[in-house]
Enzyme design. Structure first.
Site, mmCIF file in Angstrom:
data_model
loop_
_atom_site.group_PDB
_atom_site.id
_atom_site.type_symbol
_atom_site.label_atom_id
_atom_site.label_comp_id
_atom_site.label_asym_id
_atom_site.label_seq_id
_atom_site.Cartn_x
_atom_site.Cartn_y
_atom_site.Cartn_z
ATOM 1 C CG HIS A 137 -1.866 1.166 1.260
ATOM 2 N ND1 HIS A 137 -3.218 1.012 1.491
ATOM 3 C CD2 HIS A 137 -1.693 2.504 1.090
ATOM 4 C CE1 HIS A 137 -3.816 2.187 1.458
ATOM 5 N NE2 HIS A 137 -2.907 3.128 1.231
ATOM 6 C CG HIS B 38 -0.686 7.105 -1.072
ATOM 7 N ND1 HIS B 38 -1.916 7.193 -1.711
ATOM 8 C CD2 HIS B 38 -0.924 6.470 0.102
ATOM 9 C CE1 HIS B 38 -2.841 6.637 -0.946
ATOM 10 N NE2 HIS B 38 -2.271 6.194 0.155
ATOM 11 C CG LEU B 39 4.938 5.383 -5.816
ATOM 12 C CD1 LEU B 39 5.226 4.461 -7.008
ATOM 13 C CD2 LEU B 39 6.241 5.719 -5.087
ATOM 14 N NE ARG B 40 0.570 11.970 -2.420
ATOM 15 C CZ ARG B 40 -0.408 11.517 -1.665
ATOM 16 N NH1 ARG B 40 -1.380 10.765 -2.183
ATOM 17 N NH2 ARG B 40 -0.463 11.805 -0.388
ATOM 18 C CG ASN C 178 -4.898 8.552 -3.417
ATOM 19 O OD1 ASN C 178 -3.862 8.000 -3.779
ATOM 20 N ND2 ASN C 178 -5.016 9.151 -2.254
ATOM 21 C CE LYS D 151 -7.789 1.913 -0.931
ATOM 22 N NZ LYS D 151 -6.687 2.767 -0.568
ATOM 23 C CG HIS E 8 -9.876 4.539 3.252
ATOM 24 N ND1 HIS E 8 -8.697 5.235 3.440
ATOM 25 C CD2 HIS E 8 -10.706 4.957 4.234
ATOM 26 C CE1 HIS E 8 -8.822 6.037 4.495
ATOM 27 N NE2 HIS E 8 -10.046 5.893 4.986
ATOM 28 C CG HIS F 203 -4.990 2.312 5.628
ATOM 29 N ND1 HIS F 203 -6.322 2.220 5.878
ATOM 30 C CD2 HIS F 203 -4.870 3.198 4.610
ATOM 31 C CE1 HIS F 203 -6.982 3.001 5.043
ATOM 32 N NE2 HIS F 203 -6.126 3.603 4.255
ATOM 33 C CG LEU G 99 -7.827 10.530 7.623
ATOM 34 C CD1 LEU G 99 -8.622 11.276 6.569
ATOM 35 C CD2 LEU G 99 -8.661 10.339 8.900
ATOM 36 C CG ASP H 44 -1.566 4.875 4.017
ATOM 37 O OD1 ASP H 44 -1.660 5.250 2.835
ATOM 38 O OD2 ASP H 44 -2.322 5.268 4.921
ATOM 39 C CG HIS I 77 -0.011 15.184 2.124
ATOM 40 N ND1 HIS I 77 -1.023 15.474 1.224
ATOM 41 C CD2 HIS I 77 -0.331 13.987 2.662
ATOM 42 C CE1 HIS I 77 -1.907 14.488 1.229
ATOM 43 N NE2 HIS I 77 -1.515 13.569 2.093
ATOM 44 C CB ALA J 146 -5.056 12.615 6.301
HETATM 45 N N1 LIG Z 1 -3.494 7.677 4.624
HETATM 46 C C1 LIG Z 1 -3.604 8.985 4.526
HETATM 47 O O1 LIG Z 1 -3.729 9.660 5.551
HETATM 48 N N2 LIG Z 1 -3.568 9.618 3.329
HETATM 49 C C2 LIG Z 1 -3.539 9.003 2.028
HETATM 50 C C3 LIG Z 1 -4.860 8.459 1.607
HETATM 51 C C4 LIG Z 1 -5.272 7.167 2.279
HETATM 52 O O2 LIG Z 1 -4.554 6.168 2.230
HETATM 53 O O3 LIG Z 1 -6.348 7.116 2.889
HETATM 54 C C5 LIG Z 1 -3.049 10.041 1.013
HETATM 55 O O4 LIG Z 1 -3.184 9.799 -0.180
HETATM 56 O O5 LIG Z 1 -2.494 11.075 1.421
HETATM 57 ZN ZN LIG Z 2 -3.159 5.122 1.568
HETATM 58 ZN ZN LIG Z 3 -6.764 5.030 2.823
#
Ligand SMILES: NC(=O)N[C@@H](CC(=O)O)C(=O)O
Ligand SMILES: [Zn+2]
Ligand SMILES: [Zn+2]
Length: 350
Positions: free
Chosen positions: A20, A22-24, A48, A106, A143, A181, A226, A254, A258, A270
């Site tokens: 899990h 996030h690479l943006r 996302n 997802k 999620h 998560h 989150l 996760d 940011h 978050a």
């Molecule tokens: N976990 C987080 O707090 N943020 C994640 C989104 C997610 O996994 O819910 C994000 O994309 O920033």
């Molecule tokens: Zn996530």
């Molecule tokens: Zn999530």
């Protein structure tokens, strides 16, 4: 004779994966990707983005951008996902499956988390797509929080189990589900005891911290993610699950970058950034539980078994060696504050 168990000074395990992440995209992707590629052989890449990755064509293009951003000589395989919407058609699931590069779909309940505005308002809108996923064996990543503002933020995962997860699994008993998560004893117990194909990812920060850490001496935005950190009893239940050896539980950082300004704000985003030092944090959590011998199953074996993928061939070594995390890291033309910024930690990946 002492019954103290001596902690080994190093541990070598099969190269792990992040189930899990996030690479943006764009310059942010280029900043964060080397951190994850150093730690992990593969990662399930969250969809996302803005706009979200809702089609196989978009996932194929995103995968190419990730591979193009990978520094020369690094070896890392992005495993792509599709973002489910109210309008996702069964055909799209078929295309995803046939592509060979999309490994899961997802669920973001609309409004639950970062970039979830295009998410699902009611799962009953998605039953045709879910039927197709069940038929094809396409995993469904969830999620797991309800979004009702009248449900206390700290109860949203537990309420989700009753209101969404149980009905979903009643209607699709053969659907492969990952409860992403997880943060509560309720989710850990639900996953451990449920019948049928269900698993859960657990982050390093939910194994190491509880909700007090968000408010230690003042509000600490870099501990806000989150689902939000919960009480100590929940953290302990997650540690028990992760270190149990139960193959339903596996690693998902996760890690969610940011920019500093977006977190240190009146309405901060978050997400915790752990890509730089995730394995070190997991080693710390497993060591504290006296369960370093269970780290390999959690980090390197249980995930591939669930996703029906081969276990990685390489090895990594974590040494017991103190080092201090940087105060900040570059993130496109801004910076990201990693979790544990400026702190000294006890493990180091060689
Ligand atoms: N976990 C987080 O707090 N943020 C994640 C989104 C997610 O996994 O819910 C994000 O994309 O920033
Ligand atoms: Zn996530
Ligand atoms: Zn999530």
């Amino acid at each position: 004779m002492s019954d103290l168990v001596q902690t080994p000074s190093s541990i070598t395990i099969t190269r792990p994966d992040d189930w899990h992440l996030h690479l943006r995209d764009g310059a942010t992707l280029a900043s964060v990707l080397p951190h994850s590629a150093r730690q992990f052989a593969r990662a399930i890449v969250m969809p996302n983005l803005k706009p979200p990755v809702t089609t196989t064509a978009a996932a194929v293009a995103y995968r190419e951008r990730i591979l193009a951003a990978l520094p020369q000589g690094m070896d890392f395989e992005p495993l792509m996902t599709l973002y489910l919407t109210n309008n996702t058609q069964p055909d799209e699931i078929v295309r995803a499956q046939e592509s060979g590069i999309v490994h899961a779909v997802k669920l973001y309940p609309a409004g639950a988390t970062t970039n979830s505005d295009a998410g699902v308002t009611d799962l009953s809108n998605c039953y045709k797509a879910l039927e197709k996923m069940q038929e094809l064996g396409m995993p469904f990543l969830v999620h797991g929080e309800v979004t009702d503002q009248d449900i206390d933020l700290f109860d949203r995962e537990a309420v989700f189990i009753e209101r969404v997860m149980r009905p979903l699994r009643r209607d699709f008993p053969a659907l492969n589900i990952v409860f992403e998560h997880i943060t509560t004893k309720h989710a850990a117990q639900y996953v451990a005891e449920a019948e049928g194909p269900i698993a859960a990812t657990i982050t390093a920060h939910h194994l190491l911290y509880n909700r007090n850490d968000i408010f230690k001496g003042g509000i600490r935005p870099h501990y806000y993610c989150l689902p939000v950190l919960k009480r100590e009893e929940h953290r302990l239940a997650l540690v028990t699950a992760a270190t149990s050896g139960d193959e339903r539980f596996f690693l998902g950082t996760d890690s969610a970058p940011h920019a500093q300004g977006a977190k240190e704000a009146a309405c901060g985003c978050a997400g915790c950034y752990t890509a730089l030092h995730a394995m070190e944090l997991y080693a710390e959590a497993f060591e504290r539980a006296g369960a370093l011998d269970k780290l390999e199953a959690f980090a390197s074996l249980n995930g591939p078994a669930f996703y029906n993928l081969p276990v990685n061939e390489g090895k990594i070594t974590l040494k017991r060696e103190q080092w201090t995390l940087p105060e900040a890291l570059p993130l496109a033309d801004q910076q990201v504050i990693p979790l544990n910024a400026g702190e000294t930690i006890n493990w180091k990946m060689v």
